[in-house]
Design an enzyme around this catalytic site. Sequence first.
Site, PDB file in Angstrom:
ATOM      1  N   LYS A  17     -35.849   4.511  31.564  1.00  0.00           N
ATOM      2  CA  LYS A  17     -34.390   4.429  31.484  1.00  0.00           C
ATOM      3  C   LYS A  17     -33.963   3.460  30.372  1.00  0.00           C
ATOM      4  O   LYS A  17     -34.795   2.725  29.825  1.00  0.00           O
ATOM      5  CB  LYS A  17     -33.842   4.007  32.857  1.00  0.00           C
ATOM      6  CG  LYS A  17     -34.146   5.026  33.967  1.00  0.00           C
ATOM      7  CD  LYS A  17     -33.514   4.604  35.288  1.00  0.00           C
ATOM      8  CE  LYS A  17     -33.859   5.581  36.396  1.00  0.00           C
ATOM      9  NZ  LYS A  17     -33.200   5.199  37.685  1.00  0.00           N
ATOM     10  N   TYR A  56     -28.708  14.266  37.677  1.00  0.00           N
ATOM     11  CA  TYR A  56     -28.407  13.537  38.910  1.00  0.00           C
ATOM     12  C   TYR A  56     -27.446  14.308  39.817  1.00  0.00           C
ATOM     13  O   TYR A  56     -26.745  13.689  40.618  1.00  0.00           O
ATOM     14  CB  TYR A  56     -27.840  12.162  38.562  1.00  0.00           C
ATOM     15  CG  TYR A  56     -28.901  11.143  38.178  1.00  0.00           C
ATOM     16  CD1 TYR A  56     -29.990  10.880  39.026  1.00  0.00           C
ATOM     17  CD2 TYR A  56     -28.813  10.408  36.995  1.00  0.00           C
ATOM     18  CE1 TYR A  56     -30.955   9.941  38.698  1.00  0.00           C
ATOM     19  CE2 TYR A  56     -29.784   9.462  36.657  1.00  0.00           C
ATOM     20  CZ  TYR A  56     -30.839   9.237  37.513  1.00  0.00           C
ATOM     21  OH  TYR A  56     -31.801   8.293  37.194  1.00  0.00           O
ATOM     22  N   ASN A 104     -33.291   0.298  37.278  1.00  0.00           N
ATOM     23  CA  ASN A 104     -34.606   0.147  37.897  1.00  0.00           C
ATOM     24  C   ASN A 104     -35.727   0.780  37.063  1.00  0.00           C
ATOM     25  O   ASN A 104     -36.707   1.285  37.612  1.00  0.00           O
ATOM     26  CB  ASN A 104     -34.574   0.659  39.344  1.00  0.00           C
ATOM     27  CG  ASN A 104     -34.233   2.138  39.424  1.00  0.00           C
ATOM     28  OD1 ASN A 104     -34.064   2.793  38.401  1.00  0.00           O
ATOM     29  ND2 ASN A 104     -34.141   2.658  40.629  1.00  0.00           N
ATOM     30  N   HIS A 152     -37.531   6.735  36.100  1.00  0.00           N
ATOM     31  CA  HIS A 152     -37.258   7.856  37.000  1.00  0.00           C
ATOM     32  C   HIS A 152     -38.513   8.694  37.124  1.00  0.00           C
ATOM     33  O   HIS A 152     -39.233   8.876  36.140  1.00  0.00           O
ATOM     34  CB  HIS A 152     -36.137   8.739  36.432  1.00  0.00           C
ATOM     35  CG  HIS A 152     -36.036  10.070  37.137  1.00  0.00           C
ATOM     36  ND1 HIS A 152     -35.333  10.230  38.307  1.00  0.00           N
ATOM     37  CD2 HIS A 152     -36.605  11.278  36.865  1.00  0.00           C
ATOM     38  CE1 HIS A 152     -35.458  11.488  38.722  1.00  0.00           C
ATOM     39  NE2 HIS A 152     -36.220  12.148  37.865  1.00  0.00           N
ATOM     40  N   GLU A 183     -36.102  19.601  36.827  1.00  0.00           N
ATOM     41  CA  GLU A 183     -35.899  18.559  35.822  1.00  0.00           C
ATOM     42  C   GLU A 183     -36.665  18.849  34.532  1.00  0.00           C
ATOM     43  O   GLU A 183     -36.167  18.591  33.441  1.00  0.00           O
ATOM     44  CB  GLU A 183     -36.314  17.195  36.408  1.00  0.00           C
ATOM     45  CG  GLU A 183     -35.369  16.755  37.530  1.00  0.00           C
ATOM     46  CD  GLU A 183     -35.883  15.543  38.312  1.00  0.00           C
ATOM     47  OE1 GLU A 183     -36.927  14.960  37.936  1.00  0.00           O
ATOM     48  OE2 GLU A 183     -35.235  15.181  39.311  1.00  0.00           O
TER      49      GLU A 183
HETATM   50  P1  DAT Z   1     -35.016   7.284  42.849  1.00  0.00           P
HETATM   51  O1  DAT Z   1     -34.689   6.966  41.414  1.00  0.00           O
HETATM   52  O2  DAT Z   1     -35.960   6.281  43.442  1.00  0.00           O
HETATM   53  O3  DAT Z   1     -35.461   8.706  43.048  1.00  0.00           O
HETATM   54  P2  DAT Z   1     -32.468   8.085  44.012  1.00  0.00           P
HETATM   55  O4  DAT Z   1     -32.796   9.481  43.578  1.00  0.00           O
HETATM   56  O5  DAT Z   1     -32.092   7.880  45.439  1.00  0.00           O
HETATM   57  O6  DAT Z   1     -33.678   7.086  43.689  1.00  0.00           O
HETATM   58  O7  DAT Z   1     -31.279   7.504  43.141  1.00  0.00           O
HETATM   59  C1  DAT Z   1     -31.232   7.777  41.745  1.00  0.00           C
HETATM   60  C2  DAT Z   1     -30.841   6.504  41.033  1.00  0.00           C
HETATM   61  O8  DAT Z   1     -29.507   6.144  41.400  1.00  0.00           O
HETATM   62  C3  DAT Z   1     -31.687   5.288  41.380  1.00  0.00           C
HETATM   63  O9  DAT Z   1     -32.878   5.231  40.617  1.00  0.00           O
HETATM   64  C4  DAT Z   1     -30.753   4.168  41.081  1.00  0.00           C
HETATM   65  C5  DAT Z   1     -29.395   4.729  41.462  1.00  0.00           C
HETATM   66  N1  DAT Z   1     -29.027   4.363  42.820  1.00  0.00           N
HETATM   67  C6  DAT Z   1     -29.537   4.864  43.978  1.00  0.00           C
HETATM   68  N2  DAT Z   1     -28.979   4.297  45.043  1.00  0.00           N
HETATM   69  C7  DAT Z   1     -28.081   3.418  44.556  1.00  0.00           C
HETATM   70  C8  DAT Z   1     -27.161   2.501  45.151  1.00  0.00           C
HETATM   71  N3  DAT Z   1     -27.046   2.390  46.476  1.00  0.00           N
HETATM   72  N4  DAT Z   1     -26.404   1.740  44.329  1.00  0.00           N
HETATM   73  C9  DAT Z   1     -26.491   1.836  42.991  1.00  0.00           C
HETATM   74  N5  DAT Z   1     -27.341   2.687  42.353  1.00  0.00           N
HETATM   75  C10 DAT Z   1     -28.107   3.457  43.133  1.00  0.00           C
HETATM   76 MG    MG Z   2     -34.424  10.458  42.875  1.00  0.00          MG
END
Ligand code: DAT
Ligand code: MG
Length: 136
Positions: A10, A50, A114, A117, A128
């Site tokens: 990212k 997303y 974070n 991805h 994807e």
């Molecule tokens: P991952 O990236 O572990 O698959 P995800 O698909 O649940 O996680 O979410 C996609 C991204 O969105 C994640 O990497 C960071 C952001 N995100 C997820 N939950 C969040 C939250 N509660 N607040 C802010 N950003 C969030």
């Molecule tokens: Mg995810």
Amino acid sequence: MSERTLVLVKPDGVERGLVGEVIARIERKGLRLAALELRTVSREVAEQHYAEHDGKPFFTSLLDFITSGPVVAAVVEGPRAIAAFRQLAGGTDPVEKATPGSLRGDFAVEVESNLVHGSDSPESAAREIKLWFPSL
Ligand code: DAT
Ligand code: MG
């Protein structure tokens, strides 16, 4: 059986010079790169990438973040590549869920920025990879 997964470094990871660290860990784990490219993500691709989070409170902020600078997009392949990269990445929250030794556990603090991805299932990986690398 070999699998493919879509990996992103990212904007925070590219900005901080952590691309090499991510790729080194992928290769060290025993996975291979099938594609690798520096990209700036359009709003349209970000929304599709997303799509499952559309409507959530953090969706707009997530799109702003992922389009805020270049990302490195990769197709990573190997046995159990999807789960293996999720293990390398660590849990979504870098402090509460990602263990030390994982990419997020070692290099990230905030949930949004974070670092990486990785696709979370064979269905997500197929969708994807088609979105990011339509010619593969
Ligand atoms: P991952 O990236 O572990 O698959 P995800 O698909 O649940 O996680 O979410 C996609 C991204 O969105 C994640 O990497 C960071 C952001 N995100 C997820 N939950 C969040 C939250 N509660 N607040 C802010 N950003 C969030
Ligand atoms: Mg995810």
